[in-house]
Design a protein around this motif. Structure first.
Motif, mmCIF file in Angstrom:
data_model
loop_
_atom_site.group_PDB
_atom_site.id
_atom_site.type_symbol
_atom_site.label_atom_id
_atom_site.label_comp_id
_atom_site.label_asym_id
_atom_site.label_seq_id
_atom_site.Cartn_x
_atom_site.Cartn_y
_atom_site.Cartn_z
ATOM 1 N N ASN A 116 39.884 43.398 44.481
ATOM 2 C CA ASN A 116 41.232 43.037 44.039
ATOM 3 C C ASN A 116 41.380 41.539 43.802
ATOM 4 O O ASN A 116 41.673 40.779 44.726
ATOM 5 N N TRP B 187 43.370 38.191 42.157
ATOM 6 C CA TRP B 187 44.793 37.857 42.046
ATOM 7 C C TRP B 187 45.080 36.998 40.818
ATOM 8 O O TRP B 187 46.225 36.639 40.581
ATOM 9 N N SER C 71 44.480 45.210 40.775
ATOM 10 C CA SER C 71 45.350 44.091 41.111
ATOM 11 C C SER C 71 45.773 44.190 42.581
ATOM 12 O O SER C 71 45.600 45.227 43.224
ATOM 13 N N TYR D 177 48.814 38.436 44.237
ATOM 14 C CA TYR D 177 49.505 37.862 43.089
ATOM 15 C C TYR D 177 50.789 37.153 43.521
ATOM 16 O O TYR D 177 51.071 36.033 43.071
ATOM 17 N N LEU E 135 45.375 40.286 33.093
ATOM 18 C CA LEU E 135 44.139 40.804 33.687
ATOM 19 C C LEU E 135 43.407 41.717 32.717
ATOM 20 O O LEU E 135 42.187 41.609 32.542
#
Length: 271
Positions: A25, A27, A45, A50, A73
């Motif tokens: 994952n 960010w 994500s 984030y 992304l």
């Protein structure tokens, strides 16, 4: 030539058919490209990771923010991207559906919907209502035949309700409502993992690993199809940043700077 969204989605579904794979994952775009460079086959994500980049806590970003982030992304890598879409950024099923439809247009290959409410007194949506939310997400995904994979999440262990029977019941209900993959964060023991995998078979199970101990091989032997790490990579990065910055602020020394990444980032991103 860039990989098409359709090809990414097809590849993502194929990954769920056999074996066990990791979707780390990132960010941000740099992290996403670095993970592609390292050979991962898909990424996901992280809502918390984030949010921290924007100076906000988890669950405090908007659907507009997240859709922009997901678009960035998806455009940055040739890998399938699975979206941590929290609870759909809405309570009512019809609003969840509208937000899911927006998310699908960002180019994501998968998307998860949680059943947590954010209310400490009633941390999970009532079962029937949670099912309706999954059905609404499924309908939104199918409306344009996108092929986006839907992940149904039961947050019971994460919100302090470690009831495996409840989790299994809900995940099976989410599968019947249209979820393609099932996920219950914070389940950690081999016994619980194995029991869950068997109880929801043949649906693939995502396991969150945010702690040391289990290996990919061990998890694969338990029947888990995919592994994500949530906000853990972000936390590791923040640990390095905060520890070194604190040393400078409090001690006036710079020894932590010697622990920086020594690879050639310019070369990696240039490639």
């Amino acid at each position: 030539m860039p990989v098409s969204t359709q090809d990414k989605r097809a590849a993502f579904r194929k990954l769920h058919e056999t074996g066990c794979f990791v979707i780390p994952n990132p960010w941000d775009v740099g992290g996403a490209r670095a993970l592609q460079h390292l050979g991962f086959k898909a990424i996901a994500s992280t809502s918390a990771g984030y949010a921290w980049t924007t100076g906000r806590p988890d669950n405090r970003v908007t659907v507009d923010d997240v859709c922009d982030h997901l678009t960035a992304l998806c455009n940055a890598v040739d890998l399938p991207v699975n979206a941590d879409f929290e609870g759909g950024f809405a309570h009512k099923p019809e609003k969840v559906a509208a937000n899911v439809a927006r998310a699908v247009k960002t180019g994501i290959a998968g998307l998860s919907i949680e059943d947590s409410t954010g209310d400490r007194e009633n941390p999970l949506y009532e079962r029937a209502f949670a099912i309706e939310r999954i059905k609404a997400a499924r309908a939104a995904i199918d409306a344009d035949d996108s092929g986006t994979l839907l992940v149904g999440r039961c947050e019971a262990f994460l919100v302090g309700l470690p009831d495996l029977a409840l989790v299994i019941d809900r995940l099976n209900a989410y599968a019947e409502a249209g979820a393609d993959c099932l996920y219950a964060p914070r389940i950690r023991s081999k016994e619980d993992i194995s029991t869950l995998v068997k109880a929801v078979h043949p649906k693939p199970v995502n396991l969150l690993i945010d702690f040391p101990g289990l290996s990919i091989a061990e998890v694969a032997d338990l029947g888990v199809r995919r592994i994500s790490v949530g906000s853990s990579l972000a936390r590791v990065a923040w640990a390095g940043f905060m520890n070194t910055a604190r040393e400078i602020a409090e001690q006036g020394t710079f020894t932590g700077l010697g622990n920086g990444f020594r690879g050639d980032l310019n070369k990696m991103f240039g490639a």
